[in-house]
Design a protein around this motif. Structure first.
Motif, PDB file in Angstrom:
ATOM      1  N   GLY A   5     125.328  19.861  36.118  1.00 53.63           N
ATOM      2  CA  GLY A   5     124.295  20.842  35.833  1.00 53.63           C
ATOM      3  C   GLY A   5     124.488  21.581  34.525  1.00 53.63           C
ATOM      4  O   GLY A   5     123.690  22.439  34.176  1.00 53.63           O
ATOM      5  N   ASN A  27     123.164  13.905  33.990  1.00 59.19           N
ATOM      6  CA  ASN A  27     123.912  15.024  34.556  1.00 59.19           C
ATOM      7  C   ASN A  27     123.013  15.826  35.509  1.00 59.19           C
ATOM      8  O   ASN A  27     123.424  16.178  36.614  1.00 59.19           O
ATOM      9  CB  ASN A  27     124.441  15.899  33.420  1.00 59.19           C
ATOM     10  N   ALA A  28     121.778  16.112  35.093  1.00 53.26           N
ATOM     11  CA  ALA A  28     120.834  16.864  35.938  1.00 53.26           C
ATOM     12  C   ALA A  28     120.490  16.066  37.196  1.00 53.26           C
ATOM     13  O   ALA A  28     120.412  16.621  38.298  1.00 53.26           O
ATOM     14  CB  ALA A  28     119.573  17.198  35.141  1.00 53.26           C
ATOM     15  N   ALA A  31     123.373  16.256  39.562  1.00 49.63           N
ATOM     16  CA  ALA A  31     123.436  17.586  40.178  1.00 49.63           C
ATOM     17  C   ALA A  31     122.415  17.691  41.308  1.00 49.63           C
ATOM     18  O   ALA A  31     122.715  18.219  42.383  1.00 49.63           O
ATOM     19  CB  ALA A  31     123.204  18.671  39.128  1.00 49.63           C
ATOM     20  N   ARG A  32     121.189  17.190  41.076  1.00 47.80           N
ATOM     21  CA  ARG A  32     120.158  17.214  42.123  1.00 47.80           C
ATOM     22  C   ARG A  32     120.571  16.349  43.313  1.00 47.80           C
ATOM     23  O   ARG A  32     120.405  16.751  44.467  1.00 47.80           O
ATOM     24  CB  ARG A  32     118.815  16.744  41.563  1.00 47.80           C
ATOM     25  N   GLN A  35     123.232  18.143  45.280  1.00 44.40           N
ATOM     26  CA  GLN A  35     122.646  19.235  46.064  1.00 44.40           C
ATOM     27  C   GLN A  35     121.901  18.681  47.277  1.00 44.40           C
ATOM     28  O   GLN A  35     122.005  19.219  48.384  1.00 44.40           O
ATOM     29  CB  GLN A  35     121.702  20.071  45.188  1.00 44.40           C
TER      30      GLN A  35
END
Length: 185
Positions: A5, A27-28, A31-32, A35
């Motif tokens: 993130g 990377n995003a 991260a999602r 999560q």
């Protein structure tokens, strides 16, 4: 350093800038996904906790003599154990799907047969909850090319959830229709 993130600043529009942008997007996305996995784990833990609590409560009540060992008591415990088994099997299926090892065995099946099978599996529970299970599907619908076991899992999950939230006196309709070249369940 493994921290998801956190974006790397993009300082140019050349190939290095494009690489940095792609890295930030990856990377995003990670991260999602991380999560979503944490949320799924929390949801699964919650779903497993409910039948375990019911079984534990009944066992404590029987042990302490608060509850009488009646067929109804054992039936309730058995149903919760069955629910627990289904949840564990769902976890196994998710694990196989996540690993890319979930195999589909497709075959041609009547949509009405799929719905009748689902209704039959839930008929007793629906009667106990005083909920009507209806089937609305023409016998003339074309067959669909699906994995009948996976479709049964999906339909059983949907009907199981519907039974949980449909009040006594309500009804659940299992329907199939043809729309253009598709059969909708």
């Amino acid at each position: 350093q493994g921290t998801l993130g956190v974006a790397v600043p993009v300082r140019s529009r050349d190939e290095l800038g494009q690489l940095t942008t792609a890295f930030n997007q990856m990377n995003a996305d990670l991260a999602r996904a991380n999560q979503a996995r944490r949320q799924m784990t929390a949801d699964i833990a919650h779903d497993l906790r409910t039948p375990l609590s019911v079984i534990k409560g009944y066992c404590e009540g029987l042990r302490d003599g608060v509850l009488k060992p009646t067929p109804h008591t054992f039936q309730t415990m058995y149903q919760e154990a069955e629910h627990l088994s289904l949840l564990v099997e769902d976890l196994r299926t998710l694990s196989l799907a996540d690993a890319g090892e979930l195999k589909l065995t497709r075959q041609r099946v009547s949509p009405r047969e799929l719905l009748e099978r689902t209704a039959a599996a839930h008929q007793l529970r629906a009667q106990e909850r005083q909920v009507a299970l209806l089937i609305n599907a023409a016998a003339s619908l074309p067959e669909v090319n699906v994995d009948p076991e996976r479709m049964a899992q999906v339909l059983n999950n949907l009907v199981g959830n519907a039974l949980r939230y449909t009040p006594a006196g309500g009804q659940i309709t299992l329907a199939a229709t043809k729309n253009d070249n598709n059969v909708l369940l």
